[in-house]
Design a protein around this motif. Structure first.
Motif, mmCIF file in Angstrom:
data_model
loop_
_atom_site.group_PDB
_atom_site.id
_atom_site.type_symbol
_atom_site.label_atom_id
_atom_site.label_comp_id
_atom_site.label_asym_id
_atom_site.label_seq_id
_atom_site.Cartn_x
_atom_site.Cartn_y
_atom_site.Cartn_z
ATOM 1 N N ARG A 68 1.048 -1.140 0.021
ATOM 2 C CA ARG A 68 -0.061 0.138 -0.066
ATOM 3 C C ARG A 68 0.870 1.289 0.063
ATOM 4 O O ARG A 68 0.464 2.290 0.745
ATOM 5 C CB ARG A 68 -1.090 0.061 1.294
ATOM 6 C CG ARG A 68 -2.008 -1.148 0.999
ATOM 7 C CD ARG A 68 -2.862 -1.045 2.284
ATOM 8 N NE ARG A 68 -3.702 0.013 2.238
ATOM 9 C CZ ARG A 68 -4.826 0.268 1.646
ATOM 10 N NH1 ARG A 68 -5.181 -0.525 0.858
ATOM 11 N NH2 ARG A 68 -5.406 1.509 1.816
ATOM 12 N N HIS A 69 1.974 1.407 -0.670
ATOM 13 C CA HIS A 69 2.876 2.527 -0.889
ATOM 14 C C HIS A 69 3.053 2.720 -2.459
ATOM 15 O O HIS A 69 2.568 1.805 -3.303
ATOM 16 C CB HIS A 69 4.221 2.164 -0.329
ATOM 17 C CG HIS A 69 4.216 1.970 1.078
ATOM 18 N ND1 HIS A 69 5.218 0.924 1.289
ATOM 19 C CD2 HIS A 69 3.792 2.594 2.104
ATOM 20 C CE1 HIS A 69 4.681 0.703 2.784
ATOM 21 N NE2 HIS A 69 4.208 1.827 3.472
ATOM 22 N N LYS A 70 3.065 4.251 -2.619
ATOM 23 C CA LYS A 70 2.980 4.434 -4.173
ATOM 24 C C LYS A 70 4.129 5.809 -4.022
ATOM 25 O O LYS A 70 4.286 6.335 -2.959
ATOM 26 C CB LYS A 70 2.085 4.805 -4.697
ATOM 27 C CG LYS A 70 1.247 6.157 -4.030
ATOM 28 C CD LYS A 70 -0.041 6.680 -4.673
ATOM 29 C CE LYS A 70 -0.605 7.955 -4.377
ATOM 30 N NZ LYS A 70 -1.638 8.356 -5.027
ATOM 31 N N GLY A 71 4.496 5.953 -5.195
ATOM 32 C CA GLY A 71 5.638 6.989 -5.429
ATOM 33 C C GLY A 71 5.970 7.247 -6.843
ATOM 34 O O GLY A 71 5.508 6.635 -7.814
ATOM 35 N N VAL A 72 6.509 8.552 -6.923
ATOM 36 C CA VAL A 72 7.249 9.174 -8.258
ATOM 37 C C VAL A 72 8.571 9.387 -7.975
ATOM 38 O O VAL A 72 8.885 10.060 -6.860
ATOM 39 C CB VAL A 72 6.663 10.244 -8.613
ATOM 40 C CG1 VAL A 72 7.130 10.678 -9.963
ATOM 41 C CG2 VAL A 72 5.022 9.937 -8.918
ATOM 42 N N CYS A 73 9.463 8.840 -8.757
ATOM 43 C CA CYS A 73 11.089 9.077 -8.449
ATOM 44 C C CYS A 73 11.679 9.131 -9.788
ATOM 45 O O CYS A 73 11.253 8.734 -10.692
ATOM 46 C CB CYS A 73 11.336 7.982 -7.546
ATOM 47 S SG CYS A 73 11.330 6.442 -8.340
ATOM 48 N N ASP A 74 13.068 9.589 -9.344
ATOM 49 C CA ASP A 74 13.920 9.542 -10.857
ATOM 50 C C ASP A 74 14.589 8.110 -11.007
ATOM 51 O O ASP A 74 14.229 7.355 -9.979
ATOM 52 C CB ASP A 74 15.127 10.682 -10.829
ATOM 53 C CG ASP A 74 15.753 10.493 -9.371
ATOM 54 O OD1 ASP A 74 15.871 9.436 -8.839
ATOM 55 O OD2 ASP A 74 16.513 11.540 -9.119
ATOM 56 N N PHE A 75 15.380 7.970 -11.852
ATOM 57 C CA PHE A 75 16.086 6.465 -12.369
ATOM 58 C C PHE A 75 16.937 6.195 -10.905
ATOM 59 O O PHE A 75 16.970 5.075 -10.524
ATOM 60 C CB PHE A 75 16.854 6.681 -13.545
ATOM 61 C CG PHE A 75 17.674 5.146 -13.458
ATOM 62 C CD1 PHE A 75 17.044 4.199 -14.004
ATOM 63 C CD2 PHE A 75 19.079 5.211 -13.377
ATOM 64 C CE1 PHE A 75 17.820 3.144 -14.198
ATOM 65 C CE2 PHE A 75 19.575 4.209 -13.433
ATOM 66 C CZ PHE A 75 19.128 3.087 -13.827
ATOM 67 N N ASN A 76 17.832 7.262 -10.220
ATOM 68 C CA ASN A 76 18.634 6.886 -9.386
ATOM 69 C C ASN A 76 17.970 6.134 -8.061
ATOM 70 O O ASN A 76 18.186 5.303 -7.708
ATOM 71 C CB ASN A 76 19.581 8.169 -8.990
ATOM 72 C CG ASN A 76 20.556 7.569 -7.889
ATOM 73 O OD1 ASN A 76 21.196 6.724 -8.256
ATOM 74 N ND2 ASN A 76 20.731 8.380 -7.000
ATOM 75 N N GLU A 77 16.747 6.867 -7.797
ATOM 76 C CA GLU A 77 16.227 6.440 -6.656
ATOM 77 C C GLU A 77 15.330 5.055 -7.117
ATOM 78 O O GLU A 77 15.313 4.239 -6.304
ATOM 79 C CB GLU A 77 15.054 7.468 -6.378
ATOM 80 C CG GLU A 77 14.243 7.003 -5.316
ATOM 81 C CD GLU A 77 13.170 7.812 -4.737
ATOM 82 O OE1 GLU A 77 12.132 7.747 -4.187
ATOM 83 O OE2 GLU A 77 13.338 9.009 -4.838
ATOM 84 N N PHE A 78 14.959 5.161 -8.211
ATOM 85 C CA PHE A 78 14.475 3.729 -8.732
ATOM 86 C C PHE A 78 15.286 2.472 -8.430
ATOM 87 O O PHE A 78 14.860 1.501 -8.419
ATOM 88 C CB PHE A 78 13.555 3.871 -10.126
ATOM 89 C CG PHE A 78 13.255 2.542 -11.020
ATOM 90 C CD1 PHE A 78 12.307 1.940 -10.320
ATOM 91 C CD2 PHE A 78 13.869 1.868 -11.536
ATOM 92 C CE1 PHE A 78 11.564 1.026 -10.799
ATOM 93 C CE2 PHE A 78 13.566 0.676 -12.286
ATOM 94 C CZ PHE A 78 12.368 0.092 -11.906
ATOM 95 N N ARG A 79 16.457 2.998 -9.240
ATOM 96 C CA ARG A 79 17.663 1.707 -9.049
ATOM 97 C C ARG A 79 17.639 1.397 -7.647
ATOM 98 O O ARG A 79 17.671 -0.066 -7.492
ATOM 99 C CB ARG A 79 18.906 2.385 -9.684
ATOM 100 C CG ARG A 79 19.957 1.323 -9.461
ATOM 101 C CD ARG A 79 21.157 2.259 -9.901
ATOM 102 N NE ARG A 79 21.439 3.336 -9.349
ATOM 103 C CZ ARG A 79 22.204 3.367 -8.146
ATOM 104 N NH1 ARG A 79 22.340 2.317 -7.301
ATOM 105 N NH2 ARG A 79 22.383 4.377 -7.290
#
Length: 204
Positions: A68-79
Motif C-alpha cells: 500500500r505504498h506508491k511514489g514518483v521518483c527519478d532513475f537513481n532512486e528507482f535503481r
C-alpha cells in the motif's frame, strides 16, 4: 540523445544486470496513454515487488507496491528501490520457508532436508548478490519508525534508544559526534538522501 532515451537505456542495463542474478523483469509498452513503458516481473519468477511500475515521457517512474505504498521518483532512486525491495523479497521468502519447516516440525529443532536447505541458502545468497549491486553512497529505504526517529532528532540531540542509534549508525544514516563534554547524533549525507527518498512515498 533525449532524456527518455537515456532513461530507457539505463533501465534495460539495470534489468539485464538483475536478470544475471536470477531476477527477471521485462520492459513492455505501457497500457497507459501518458506513459512510455511498463516494468513487469516475469510471472514464472515473480517476487511481487511492484504491483505496477511505469515510466513517464519525462523519465520519471511511477510505482505502487503490494504494501500500500506508491511514489514518483527519478532513475537513481528507482535503481535503489528495485534492488533493495527485490533483495528484501528474497530474504522474506527464505524466512518464510524456514518458518514453514519449523511449523511442520511443531517447533522442534530439526534440520531441513538438503533440497530445502539449498533453496533457502540460494535465496539468501541471491539477496546478498543483489545488495552488492548498490553503490556505497546509496541510502537505505527507511521504514515508518526510522523516519520518525530521524525527523524528530533535534540539533545536538541524541536518539533516545542507544540500540536504535547504533542500528541507524550501522545503516550509515546517523553519525555520533563528540564536542568537549557533549555527545550528539547528526544526520549524514546518506541520511539526508534517505529522508528525501522517503518523502517521495505515500501510503494508500
Amino acid at each position: 540523445m533525449l532524456k527518455i532515451e537515456k532513461t530507457l537505456r539505463s533501465v534495460r542495463d539495470l534489468l539485464d544486470r538483475l536478470g544475471k542474478e536470477g531476477v527477471e523483469f521485462t520492459l513492455v509498452e505501457s497500457s497507459y496513454s501518458d506513459r512510455v513503458a511498463d516494468i513487469r516481473e516475469v510471472p514464472e519468477h515473480r517476487l511481487f515487488v511492484f504491483l505496477e511500475c511505469s515510466i513517464r515521457p519525462n523519465g520519471t517512474f511511477v510505482w505502487r507496491d503490494y504494501d500500500r505504498h506508491k511514489g514518483v521518483c527519478d532513475f537513481n532512486e528507482f535503481r535503489v528501490r528495485i534492488i533493495t525491495l527485490t533483495a528484501d523479497k528474497c530474504l522474506d521468502k527464505a524466512v518464510d520457508k524456514r518458518s514453514r519447516w519449523v511449523g511442520l516440525c511443531d517447533g522442534a529443532d530439526t534440520a531441513m532436508p538438503d533440497s530445502l536447505a539449498a533453496v533457502v541458502s540460494g535465496l539468501e545468497d541471491k539477496a546478498d548478490r543483489l545488495k552488492a549491486l548498490l553503490e556505497p553512497d546509496d541510502p537505505p529505504l527507511l521504514d515508518k519508525g526510522d523516519i520518525a526517529i530521524l525527523t524528530d532528532l533535534k540539533p545536538q540531540g541524541v536518539v533516545d534508544s542507544e540500540e536504535e542509534s547504533q542500528r541507524l549508525r550501522d545503516l550509515g544514516v546517523l553519525e555520533r559526534r563528540y564536542y568537549i563534554d557533549q555527545v550528539f547524533d547528526v544526520l549524514t549525507d546518506k541520511g539526508e538522501k534517505a529522508l528525501e527518498f522517503a518523502s517521495h512515498v505515500k501510503t494508500l
